[in-house]
Write an enzyme that holds these catalytic residues in place. Structure first.
Site, PDB file in Angstrom:
ATOM      1  N   SER A   1       0.216  -8.022 -11.747  1.00 45.57           N
ATOM      2  CA  SER A   1      -0.481  -6.882 -11.142  1.00 45.57           C
ATOM      3  C   SER A   1      -0.765  -5.827 -12.194  1.00 45.57           C
ATOM      4  O   SER A   1       0.022  -5.635 -13.130  1.00 45.57           O
ATOM      5  CB  SER A   1       0.427  -6.292 -10.060  1.00 45.57           C
ATOM      6  OG  SER A   1      -0.044  -5.034  -9.674  1.00 45.57           O
TER       7      SER A   1
ATOM      8  N   TYR B   1       8.521  -3.210  -6.424  1.00 47.77           N
ATOM      9  CA  TYR B   1       7.537  -4.298  -6.430  1.00 47.77           C
ATOM     10  C   TYR B   1       6.937  -4.435  -7.830  1.00 47.77           C
ATOM     11  O   TYR B   1       6.900  -5.523  -8.409  1.00 47.77           O
ATOM     12  CB  TYR B   1       6.431  -4.026  -5.394  1.00 47.77           C
ATOM     13  CG  TYR B   1       5.186  -4.832  -5.654  1.00 47.77           C
ATOM     14  CD1 TYR B   1       5.125  -6.184  -5.329  1.00 47.77           C
ATOM     15  CD2 TYR B   1       4.074  -4.258  -6.291  1.00 47.77           C
ATOM     16  CE1 TYR B   1       3.996  -6.934  -5.625  1.00 47.77           C
ATOM     17  CE2 TYR B   1       2.949  -5.001  -6.578  1.00 47.77           C
ATOM     18  CZ  TYR B   1       2.911  -6.343  -6.250  1.00 47.77           C
ATOM     19  OH  TYR B   1       1.799  -7.079  -6.553  1.00 47.77           O
TER      20      TYR B   1
ATOM     21  N   LYS C   1       7.272  -7.498 -10.901  1.00 43.53           N
ATOM     22  CA  LYS C   1       6.193  -8.181 -11.622  1.00 43.53           C
ATOM     23  C   LYS C   1       6.397  -8.052 -13.136  1.00 43.53           C
ATOM     24  O   LYS C   1       6.208  -9.010 -13.895  1.00 43.53           O
ATOM     25  CB  LYS C   1       4.832  -7.599 -11.222  1.00 43.53           C
ATOM     26  CG  LYS C   1       4.420  -7.922  -9.794  1.00 43.53           C
ATOM     27  CD  LYS C   1       4.136  -9.405  -9.611  1.00 43.53           C
ATOM     28  CE  LYS C   1       3.761  -9.772  -8.197  1.00 43.53           C
ATOM     29  NZ  LYS C   1       3.664 -11.219  -7.982  1.00 43.53           N
TER      30      LYS C   1
HETATM   31  C1  WQD Z   1      -6.154   1.917  -2.522  1.00 46.81           C
HETATM   32  C2  WQD Z   1      -6.597   3.365  -2.403  1.00 46.81           C
HETATM   33  C3  WQD Z   1      -4.852   4.828  -1.665  1.00 46.81           C
HETATM   34  C4  WQD Z   1      -4.459   3.098   2.347  1.00 46.81           C
HETATM   35  C5  WQD Z   1      -1.498  -1.653  -4.102  1.00 46.81           C
HETATM   36  C6  WQD Z   1      -0.338  -2.016  -4.980  1.00 46.81           C
HETATM   37  C7  WQD Z   1      -0.787  -2.970  -6.042  1.00 46.81           C
HETATM   38  C8  WQD Z   1      -1.437  -4.184  -5.433  1.00 46.81           C
HETATM   39  C9  WQD Z   1      -2.479  -3.829  -4.434  1.00 46.81           C
HETATM   40  C10 WQD Z   1      -0.325  -5.942  -4.164  1.00 46.81           C
HETATM   41  C11 WQD Z   1      -5.573   4.363  -2.921  1.00 46.81           C
HETATM   42  C12 WQD Z   1      -5.964   4.774  -0.645  1.00 46.81           C
HETATM   43  C13 WQD Z   1      -4.851   3.381   1.059  1.00 46.81           C
HETATM   44  C14 WQD Z   1      -4.750   4.049   3.368  1.00 46.81           C
HETATM   45  C15 WQD Z   1      -5.821   5.440   1.725  1.00 46.81           C
HETATM   46  N1  WQD Z   1      -0.392  -4.992  -4.950  1.00 46.81           N
HETATM   47  N2  WQD Z   1      -5.523   4.525   0.736  1.00 46.81           N
HETATM   48  N3  WQD Z   1      -5.430   5.184   3.002  1.00 46.81           N
HETATM   49  O1  WQD Z   1      -2.234   1.307  -4.015  1.00 46.81           O
HETATM   50  O2  WQD Z   1      -4.231   0.647  -5.416  1.00 46.81           O
HETATM   51  O3  WQD Z   1      -2.508  -1.020  -4.877  1.00 46.81           O
HETATM   52  O4  WQD Z   1      -2.018  -2.828  -3.536  1.00 46.81           O
HETATM   53  O5  WQD Z   1      -0.186  -6.864  -3.723  1.00 46.81           O
HETATM   54  O6  WQD Z   1       0.296  -3.303  -6.822  1.00 46.81           O
HETATM   55  O7  WQD Z   1       0.162  -0.821  -5.583  1.00 46.81           O
HETATM   56  O8  WQD Z   1      -4.023  -0.291  -3.088  1.00 46.81           O
HETATM   57  O9  WQD Z   1      -5.193  -0.563  -0.962  1.00 46.81           O
HETATM   58  O10 WQD Z   1      -2.914   0.538  -0.973  1.00 46.81           O
HETATM   59  O11 WQD Z   1      -4.869   1.763  -1.935  1.00 46.81           O
HETATM   60  O12 WQD Z   1      -6.420   6.497   1.451  1.00 46.81           O
HETATM   61  O13 WQD Z   1      -4.405   3.889   4.551  1.00 46.81           O
HETATM   62  O14 WQD Z   1      -6.753   3.683  -1.019  1.00 46.81           O
HETATM   63  O15 WQD Z   1      -4.314   6.122  -1.758  1.00 46.81           O
HETATM   64  O16 WQD Z   1      -6.291   5.423  -3.506  1.00 46.81           O
HETATM   65  P1  WQD Z   1      -3.229   0.296  -4.393  1.00 46.81           P
HETATM   66  P2  WQD Z   1      -4.215   0.313  -1.653  1.00 46.81           P
END
Ligand code: WQD
Length: 337
Positions: free
Chosen positions: A124, A149, A153
């Site tokens: 990741s 998490y 990784k």
């Molecule tokens: C994306 C953007 C949030 C949800 C995470 C893990 C990473 C990988 C993928 C997995 C951010 C914003 C999110 C919501 C929002 N791991 N958001 N409202 O955090 O970049 O990555 O998932 O298997 O290791 O850290 O992805 O989709 O959670 O968030 O505003 O309800 O959307 O703040 O800017 P992230 P995400």
């Protein structure tokens, strides 16, 4: 050639099964079904126009792995199995280290004993930490991930580097994912989160179908185009095609190779929301909420190394990602349940 796909009943693994079968590989899936579904494997096999042998079990089960490798002469392993919820990892760090780190160690031990030395590992972008200027490229030192998490990784990446030192037969590729989204274009397989989705696109999809009321946008005061967080979203089919390219490249590249899988293009939360509205024709209600702990403002990949060394480049654009998620969500409002 026969490939073992651990976690092949999950979101990314099931898409990999389609791509592998389409490319003519034989496929064995090992999945403990904690976060996957046999239906996903069945549908993936159908879409890939082949058969996948399904074995229910855990990568931590050494006896099962011994039996699996004895019965199936595997040429390589694509290792997707693992837990992936950031929030859950904070609450249950030991479970995350046991599954993701100890599970990978057991898998590698069984591979070594069986004489299988080709491994494609799902890592990741979180291993870069938060310090580096954008875009993140593979030459940067890894940082300090902000949660268990991410640390699981990073620990696996570190231990994998020691394997080719012990035996030059190991050929390992570490693939650092940015933000996978999308679904197979048929709408037959896709992401099926259990409970409330943690990730942005599955949440938006559930708001669009009326399953949830409104998207909480975490933070609108980041130094970005519109104040909301920016990420590098890539289509899951592009992602799994990157795995096939990496697996083929292993033959010419012994040791450990690291590649980013991303598009190199960042989109904000609001840009994603608008794209989803365009693709679905549905309005997606949202409200601003405080920043989520551990989030960075922006993150996107430098995809040049994968392009130059693998000949891989993401092909599908944001509209395709959102259209495919919408098709999947509409056809399967409850996921595989
Ligand atoms: C994306 C953007 C949030 C949800 C995470 C893990 C990473 C990988 C993928 C997995 C951010 C914003 C999110 C919501 C929002 N791991 N958001 N409202 O955090 O970049 O990555 O998932 O298997 O290791 O850290 O992805 O989709 O959670 O968030 O505003 O309800 O959307 O703040 O800017 P992230 P995400």
């Amino acid at each position: 050639m026969k490939i073992l796909v651990t976690g092949g009943a999950g979101y990314i693994g099931s898409h990999a099964v389609v791509a592998l079968l389409e490319a003519g590989y034989q496929v064995v899936v090992l999945d403990n079904l904690v976060n996957g579904s046999v239906e996903a494997v069945n549908r993936a096999a159908e879409l890939g126009g082949g058969e996948a042998t399904f074995i229910q079990g855990d990568v931590s089960d050494r006896a099962l792995l011994n039996k699996l490798f004895a019965e199936h002469a595997c040429d390589a392993v694509m290792h997707f199995a693992g837990l992936k919820s950031v929030g859950e990892s904070v609450e249950q760090p030991l479970r995350y280290f046991e599954n993701n780190v100890a599970g990978t160690i057991t898998l590698c031990q069984a591979m070594e004993a069986a004489g299988v030395f080709r491994l494609v590992f799902s890592s990741s972008a979180t291993v870069y930490g938060e310090e580096h200027p954008l875009p993140w490229h593979e030459g940067l030192p890894t940082g300090t991930p902000s949660n268990p998490y991410g640390r699981s990784k990073l620990l696996v990446e570190q231990l994998l580097y020691d394997l080719p030192v012990s035996s030059p037969r190991w050929q390992i590729s570490i693939l650092r994912y940015f933000n996978p989204t999308g679904a197979h274009e048929s709408g037959r397989i896709g992401e099926s989160p259990q409970g409330t989705p943690n990730n942005l696109v599955p949440y938006i999809a559930q708001v669009a179908t009326g399953l949830r009321k409104s998207l909480a946008v975490y933070g609108n005061d980041y130094p970005t185009v519109d104040g909301t967080g920016v990420r590098d979203y890539l289509h899951v089919m592009d992602l799994v095609e990157g795995h096939l390219a990496a697996m083929v490249a292993l033959d010419k590249r012994p040791g450990v190779n690291v590649w980013n899988l991303g598009t190199g293009q960042g989109y904000s939360v609001l840009e994603i929301l608008r794209a989803f509205e365009r693709a679905s024709g549905q309005e997606v209600p949202y409200h601003f909420a405080p920043r989520r702990q551990g989030d960075v403002a922006s993150c996107w990949a430098d995809p040049v190394k994968a392009r130059d060394e693998l000949g891989w480049k993401a092909q599908r654009d944001l509209d395709a990602m959102m259209t495919d998620v919408w098709h999947w969500q509409q056809a399967n409002p409850e996921g595989y349940a």
